[in-house]
Motif scaffolding. Sequence first.
Motif, PDB file in Angstrom:
ATOM      1  N   ALA A   1       1.937   1.615   2.878  1.00 15.65           N
ATOM      2  CA  ALA A   1       1.033   0.473   2.886  1.00 15.65           C
ATOM      3  C   ALA A   1      -0.397   0.979   3.004  1.00 15.65           C
ATOM      4  CB  ALA A   1       1.360  -0.455   4.067  1.00 15.65           C
ATOM      5  N   LYS A   2      -1.339   0.063   2.804  1.00 14.99           N
ATOM      6  CA  LYS A   2      -2.755   0.419   2.833  1.00 14.99           C
ATOM      7  C   LYS A   2      -3.149   1.069   4.156  1.00 14.99           C
ATOM      8  CE  LYS A   2      -6.995   0.285   1.163  1.00 14.99           C
ATOM      9  NZ  LYS A   2      -7.384   1.135   0.028  1.00 14.99           N
ATOM     10  N   ARG A   3      -2.510   0.659   5.247  1.00 11.04           N
ATOM     11  CA  ARG A   3      -2.866   1.209   6.555  1.00 11.04           C
ATOM     12  C   ARG A   3      -2.538   2.697   6.676  1.00 11.04           C
ATOM     13  NH1 ARG A   3       1.499  -2.142   7.314  1.00 11.04           N
ATOM     14  NH2 ARG A   3       3.476  -1.125   7.863  1.00 11.04           N
ATOM     15  N   ASP A   4      -1.762   3.219   5.718  1.00 13.59           N
ATOM     16  CA  ASP A   4      -1.414   4.631   5.763  1.00 13.59           C
ATOM     17  C   ASP A   4      -2.524   5.525   5.227  1.00 13.59           C
ATOM     18  OD1 ASP A   4       1.284   4.466   6.848  1.00 13.59           O
ATOM     19  OD2 ASP A   4       1.802   3.460   4.979  1.00 13.59           O
ATOM     20  N   GLY A   5      -3.639   4.922   4.806  1.00 14.18           N
ATOM     21  CA  GLY A   5      -4.778   5.733   4.391  1.00 14.18           C
ATOM     22  C   GLY A   5      -5.029   5.681   2.906  1.00 14.18           C
ATOM     23  N   SER A   6      -5.352   6.837   2.337  1.00 10.75           N
ATOM     24  CA  SER A   6      -5.754   6.914   0.929  1.00 10.75           C
ATOM     25  C   SER A   6      -4.530   6.842   0.024  1.00 10.75           C
ATOM     26  CB  SER A   6      -6.531   8.210   0.684  1.00 10.75           C
ATOM     27  OG  SER A   6      -7.688   8.248   1.478  1.00 10.75           O
ATOM     28  N   VAL A   7      -4.194   5.651  -0.388  1.00  9.96           N
ATOM     29  CA  VAL A   7      -2.954   5.474  -1.137  1.00  9.96           C
ATOM     30  C   VAL A   7      -3.176   4.880  -2.531  1.00  9.96           C
ATOM     31  CG1 VAL A   7      -1.520   5.248   0.921  1.00  9.96           C
ATOM     32  CG2 VAL A   7      -2.565   3.213  -0.081  1.00  9.96           C
ATOM     33  N   THR A   8      -4.385   4.466  -2.867  1.00 14.35           N
ATOM     34  CA  THR A   8      -4.655   3.942  -4.201  1.00 14.35           C
ATOM     35  C   THR A   8      -5.367   5.000  -5.034  1.00 14.35           C
ATOM     36  OG1 THR A   8      -6.858   3.039  -3.741  1.00 14.35           O
ATOM     37  CG2 THR A   8      -4.947   1.646  -3.190  1.00 14.35           C
ATOM     38  N   LEU A   9      -5.406   4.780  -6.344  1.00 18.48           N
ATOM     39  CA  LEU A   9      -6.076   5.724  -7.227  1.00 18.48           C
ATOM     40  C   LEU A   9      -7.560   5.824  -6.881  1.00 18.48           C
ATOM     41  CD1 LEU A   9      -4.734   7.393  -9.435  1.00 18.48           C
ATOM     42  CD2 LEU A   9      -5.634   5.781 -11.122  1.00 18.48           C
ATOM     43  N   ALA A  10      -8.175   4.687  -6.545  1.00 19.83           N
ATOM     44  CA  ALA A  10      -9.592   4.706  -6.171  1.00 19.83           C
ATOM     45  C   ALA A  10      -9.811   5.473  -4.873  1.00 19.83           C
ATOM     46  CB  ALA A  10     -10.111   3.274  -6.036  1.00 19.83           C
ATOM     47  N   ASP A  11      -8.920   5.284  -3.893  1.00 20.28           N
ATOM     48  CA  ASP A  11      -9.012   6.029  -2.630  1.00 20.28           C
ATOM     49  C   ASP A  11      -8.960   7.528  -2.893  1.00 20.28           C
ATOM     50  OD1 ASP A  11      -9.011   3.666  -1.136  1.00 20.28           O
ATOM     51  OD2 ASP A  11      -6.833   3.692  -0.891  1.00 20.28           O
ATOM     52  N   LEU A  12      -8.013   7.923  -3.720  1.00 24.70           N
ATOM     53  CA  LEU A  12      -7.816   9.338  -3.990  1.00 24.70           C
ATOM     54  C   LEU A  12      -8.960   9.910  -4.817  1.00 24.70           C
ATOM     55  CD1 LEU A  12      -3.985   9.180  -4.682  1.00 24.70           C
ATOM     56  CD2 LEU A  12      -5.101  10.193  -2.691  1.00 24.70           C
ATOM     57  N   ALA A  13      -9.495   9.108  -5.751  1.00 24.32           N
ATOM     58  CA  ALA A  13     -10.625   9.563  -6.560  1.00 24.32           C
ATOM     59  C   ALA A  13     -11.831   9.864  -5.673  1.00 24.32           C
ATOM     60  CB  ALA A  13     -10.987   8.514  -7.604  1.00 24.32           C
ATOM     61  N   ALA A  14     -11.999   9.062  -4.615  1.00 24.60           N
ATOM     62  CA  ALA A  14     -13.109   9.278  -3.689  1.00 24.60           C
ATOM     63  C   ALA A  14     -12.964  10.599  -2.946  1.00 24.60           C
ATOM     64  CB  ALA A  14     -13.197   8.117  -2.698  1.00 24.60           C
ATOM     65  N   GLN A  15     -11.745  11.132  -2.901  1.00 22.97           N
ATOM     66  CA  GLN A  15     -11.494  12.421  -2.241  1.00 22.97           C
ATOM     67  C   GLN A  15     -11.432  13.563  -3.249  1.00 22.97           C
ATOM     68  OE1 GLN A  15      -8.178  12.385   0.466  1.00 22.97           O
ATOM     69  NE2 GLN A  15      -8.677  10.373   1.256  1.00 22.97           N
ATOM     70  N   GLY A  16     -11.750  13.252  -4.504  1.00 23.61           N
ATOM     71  CA  GLY A  16     -11.772  14.296  -5.520  1.00 23.61           C
ATOM     72  C   GLY A  16     -10.517  14.424  -6.354  1.00 23.61           C
ATOM     73  N   TRP A  17      -9.560  13.547  -6.144  1.00 25.79           N
ATOM     74  CA  TRP A  17      -8.337  13.587  -6.945  1.00 25.79           C
ATOM     75  C   TRP A  17      -8.627  13.038  -8.348  1.00 25.79           C
ATOM     76  CZ3 TRP A  17      -2.852  13.877  -5.222  1.00 25.79           C
ATOM     77  CH2 TRP A  17      -2.716  14.355  -3.918  1.00 25.79           C
ATOM     78  N   THR A  18      -8.168  13.735  -9.366  1.00 23.86           N
ATOM     79  CA  THR A  18      -8.228  13.222 -10.738  1.00 23.86           C
ATOM     80  C   THR A  18      -6.923  12.496 -11.051  1.00 23.86           C
ATOM     81  OG1 THR A  18      -7.225  15.205 -11.678  1.00 23.86           O
ATOM     82  CG2 THR A  18      -9.650  15.178 -11.443  1.00 23.86           C
ATOM     83  N   PRO A  19      -6.924  11.614 -12.058  1.00 21.00           N
ATOM     84  CA  PRO A  19      -5.652  10.991 -12.448  1.00 21.00           C
ATOM     85  C   PRO A  19      -4.580  12.007 -12.804  1.00 21.00           C
ATOM     86  CG  PRO A  19      -7.479   9.777 -13.400  1.00 21.00           C
ATOM     87  CD  PRO A  19      -8.064  11.020 -12.777  1.00 21.00           C
ATOM     88  N   ALA A  20      -4.994  13.126 -13.423  1.00 18.74           N
ATOM     89  CA  ALA A  20      -4.018  14.158 -13.781  1.00 18.74           C
ATOM     90  C   ALA A  20      -3.373  14.758 -12.540  1.00 18.74           C
ATOM     91  CB  ALA A  20      -4.701  15.252 -14.604  1.00 18.74           C
ATOM     92  N   ARG A  21      -4.163  14.936 -11.483  1.00 19.60           N
ATOM     93  CA  ARG A  21      -3.599  15.481 -10.249  1.00 19.60           C
ATOM     94  C   ARG A  21      -2.632  14.484  -9.622  1.00 19.60           C
ATOM     95  NH1 ARG A  21      -6.818  17.008  -4.619  1.00 19.60           N
ATOM     96  NH2 ARG A  21      -4.977  17.735  -3.479  1.00 19.60           N
ATOM     97  N   VAL A  22      -2.987  13.206  -9.643  1.00 17.12           N
ATOM     98  CA  VAL A  22      -2.088  12.184  -9.113  1.00 17.12           C
ATOM     99  C   VAL A  22      -0.786  12.169  -9.900  1.00 17.12           C
ATOM    100  CG1 VAL A  22      -1.760   9.716  -8.725  1.00 17.12           C
ATOM    101  CG2 VAL A  22      -3.987  10.771  -8.240  1.00 17.12           C
ATOM    102  N   LEU A  23      -0.898  12.230 -11.236  1.00 22.07           N
ATOM    103  CA  LEU A  23       0.302  12.224 -12.065  1.00 22.07           C
ATOM    104  C   LEU A  23       1.162  13.444 -11.784  1.00 22.07           C
ATOM    105  CD1 LEU A  23       1.845  10.735 -14.285  1.00 22.07           C
ATOM    106  CD2 LEU A  23       0.561  12.067 -15.972  1.00 22.07           C
TER     107      LEU A  23
END
Length: 298
Positions: free
Chosen positions: A234-256
């Motif tokens: 859930a959202k309370r678990d922290g950076s769990v959306t693509l936008a959250d992760l992008a803010a930490q430097g994650w690219t979509p390719a890294r998420v995939l």
Amino acid sequence: MAGRFAPSPTSDLHVGNLRTAVVAWLMARHAGMEHLIRVEDLDATRVRAAPQVAARQLDDLAALGITSDGPIVWQSERLDRYAAAVEALPTYPCFCTRREIAEAASAPHEDGYRPYPGTCRDLSVAERAARQAERPPALRVDAGSATVTVQDQWAGAVTGVVDDFVVRRNDGAFAYNLAVVVDDLAQGITQVVRGDDLLTSSPRQAWLARALGGTEPHYAHVGLVVNDQGRRLAKRDGSVTLADLAAQGWTPARVLGTLGASLGLCAADEDVDLAGLLERFDPARRPSAWVATPWLDR
């Protein structure tokens, strides 16, 4: 023949939703089917930001390479279809409150659903009139306590007794179970991939598909993405959306790549796209539950 992914625009997609979307795309493509996207916005019409949320959801899916092979369907534009389906079903009015159902029904299923005990099925005309003076009714199907068995890709045979579930709520809104089945039949959906928290709803939906003159799709229920306590992410678990992760430097390719690794298809740091995952995908291997937070903390 087609598979589909059908998000509800009540909040941004998290990595659990995205993982299921990836599996849905892989399953459809592996079977040589089209992959369709449907926006299930019946409940989201009450959310002011729903159109913006839906746009972000579609953008996130596209960032991972997941698009629709046909026009995107919006449930809010299909109310006439749901009304026609209700007219074709055996139904009766139900005046029960949630509290009354909770007190009378048996223990809830794993997905939180409480089977309806049939309280209002045999009310007399006078009793119905008296209850209607107190509150507007919902409409329930008269399923006759049918027992339905469906086949799931990984769970095998799933059997359930179909209760008299709601198809139209007392506020006039059509129920999820109705809308999703009507849309799957209309769109020619023959494969449904979704989280295994919805497994117990499959017999109800299969009964409804058959009652409307169709055939239920082939189901494939994916293990959920959970936090380190084993609870659904859930959202309370922290950076769990693509936008959250992008803010930490994650690219979509890294998420995939991370999602692919959770499915046993690649290394977490591997540069991979959906086509590469498809080459390694084996539908006989069940995507089990995935504890995501250790990955997302990296």
